[in-house]
Design a protein around this motif. Sequence first.
Motif, PDB file in Angstrom:
ATOM      1  N   ASP A  24       4.980 -15.860  14.300  1.00  0.00           N
ATOM      2  CA  ASP A  24       4.216 -16.305  12.875  1.00  0.00           C
ATOM      3  C   ASP A  24       3.928 -15.328  11.862  1.00  0.00           C
ATOM      4  OD1 ASP A  24       3.157 -18.059  11.207  1.00  0.00           O
ATOM      5  OD2 ASP A  24       1.241 -18.524  12.423  1.00  0.00           O
ATOM      6  N   ASP A  25       3.903 -15.590  10.585  1.00  0.00           N
ATOM      7  CA  ASP A  25       3.890 -14.779   9.705  1.00  0.00           C
ATOM      8  C   ASP A  25       4.826 -13.445   9.706  1.00  0.00           C
ATOM      9  OD1 ASP A  25       1.692 -16.297   9.084  1.00  0.00           O
ATOM     10  OD2 ASP A  25       0.142 -14.951   9.710  1.00  0.00           O
ATOM     11  N   ASP A  27       6.813 -15.495   6.634  1.00  0.00           N
ATOM     12  CA  ASP A  27       5.345 -15.379   5.799  1.00  0.00           C
ATOM     13  C   ASP A  27       5.707 -16.128   4.562  1.00  0.00           C
ATOM     14  OD1 ASP A  27       2.507 -15.211   6.293  1.00  0.00           O
ATOM     15  OD2 ASP A  27       3.153 -13.903   4.369  1.00  0.00           O
ATOM     16  N   GLU A  43       8.161 -20.615   5.407  1.00  0.00           N
ATOM     17  CA  GLU A  43       6.892 -21.238   5.022  1.00  0.00           C
ATOM     18  C   GLU A  43       6.506 -21.140   3.857  1.00  0.00           C
ATOM     19  OE1 GLU A  43       3.601 -20.357   8.822  1.00  0.00           O
ATOM     20  OE2 GLU A  43       3.987 -18.644   7.221  1.00  0.00           O
TER      21      GLU A  43
HETATM   22 CA    CA Z   1       2.220 -18.310   8.992  1.00  0.00          CA
END
Ligand code: CA
Length: 414
Positions: free
Chosen positions: A310-311, A333, A367
């Motif tokens: 993630d990110d 991200d 995202e």
């Molecule tokens: Ca994220």
Amino acid sequence: MLSSFPMADASASARGISDLHVLLVEDDELQLALLSASLRHCGVTRLTAMHDGWGALAHLAAGPCDLVISDLHMPGMDGIEFLNRAAEFDVGGFAISSGADQDIMRAAEAVVSDCGGQLLGILTKPLSLEVLRGLLEKSLRVTHALPRRGSELQPAVPAAELRTALERNEFIPYYQPKIQLQTGSISGVEVLCRWQRACGQVVGPEQFIHVMEGTPLMAQLSWTLLERVMADTASWGQEAGAVSVAFNLSACMLEDPALPDKLLSACKRHDLPPQRITLELTETVAASRPRLVRDTVARLGLRGFKMSIDDFGTGYASMDLLLRLPFRELKIDRSFIASLKAGGKATPMLDAMITLGRRLNMEVVAEGVETEAELACILQLGCTTGQGYLFAKPMPNEALCSWLVTHLAANAAR
Ligand code: CA
Ligand code: C2E
Ligand code: CA
């Protein structure tokens, strides 16, 4: 202070502008004189001019200012440092006056917005009176609405209050869909925690996760939420049988050696195959505990859970992690998607990240997709999955159930 320029004869059409308090920071005498004269010409009467950043900061400390126009190239404190410091004060908006190249201008823009300030314009050389007037008019519309740094941070909720909220079952899952970009079909949902207070107010995770992280409250929250989410999946209907569910793994969950087995037994209890569960791990958490993460990610992968990083792009040791660990999804991200509109290096950076993920056979999720233009761009770059307000905002289970009915039916009809 270098000089003040009171002006009695501001024209009627510029009456509003004469009320603005403008601070000019410029080390070059000639430039200073030119800008000051131009501002006066546009109707500015409350003008303060400073030769350097320190003098300007002292002036800001004394009271609010509507517009700060700053040069970037200044001896001593340069413009970037000045903007950083100035954003601490009560400033309506900023403008940059500089002949600096695009990259430096972009960095300055980022500094202002990161500090919660508003960049109202850029004055390039040679100076255009029209642009200057536009800037002043924009400044008139700003009402010092943005909080200053520091006051922007919400006071942390005391842990005791969060403990009570946990006991009262006030933390609930919201769900945000992830969309397959080529087909428009839904591939999964991400679980995002919300605190629904008794008064009806819904509080976002940025106000409580950091207080809970590092305390036993975080594990308690995560497991409570997980049980609730697994129970919710039963209400989604058979058509949603392929919709995956993504959890954000906290650092404390990773530290629990029993995590893989606990997750597996939760899946069994709710009759959910582990293949339907994605576990999102931020790059920062993953990089901070490399050995623990290596073992846990491998053990979770063995049990059939899909691991997601993630990110991506905001942490470090990314390449090493991607090489060594069985991550199957890469989430870029949202700051990278948001920076697309600024142009410059954002597109090649995204291109490189998407290509990297695809070469490693990972599902690549963008995202924070908010606009059609962003969607068009990531599609062109070969991104397969998107998540963001353009498709759907995070929503409670009841809303998700209706959303799923509409979207699954629309997809089936395609
Ligand atoms: Ca994220
Ligand atoms: P995240 O995992 O990166 O989640 C994505 C965040 O981006 C969410 O914020 C989501 O609401 C927001 N978002 C999604 N699309 C858009 C968009 O188009 N525009 C904008 N501006 N924002 C968008 P949220 O819900 O406030 O969550 C913030 C962070 O809190 C999450 O970041 C995650 O790291 C953490 N978090 C949330 N729920 C949990 C949880 O249950 N457990 C753990 N450990 N962390 C959680
Ligand atoms: Ca996430």
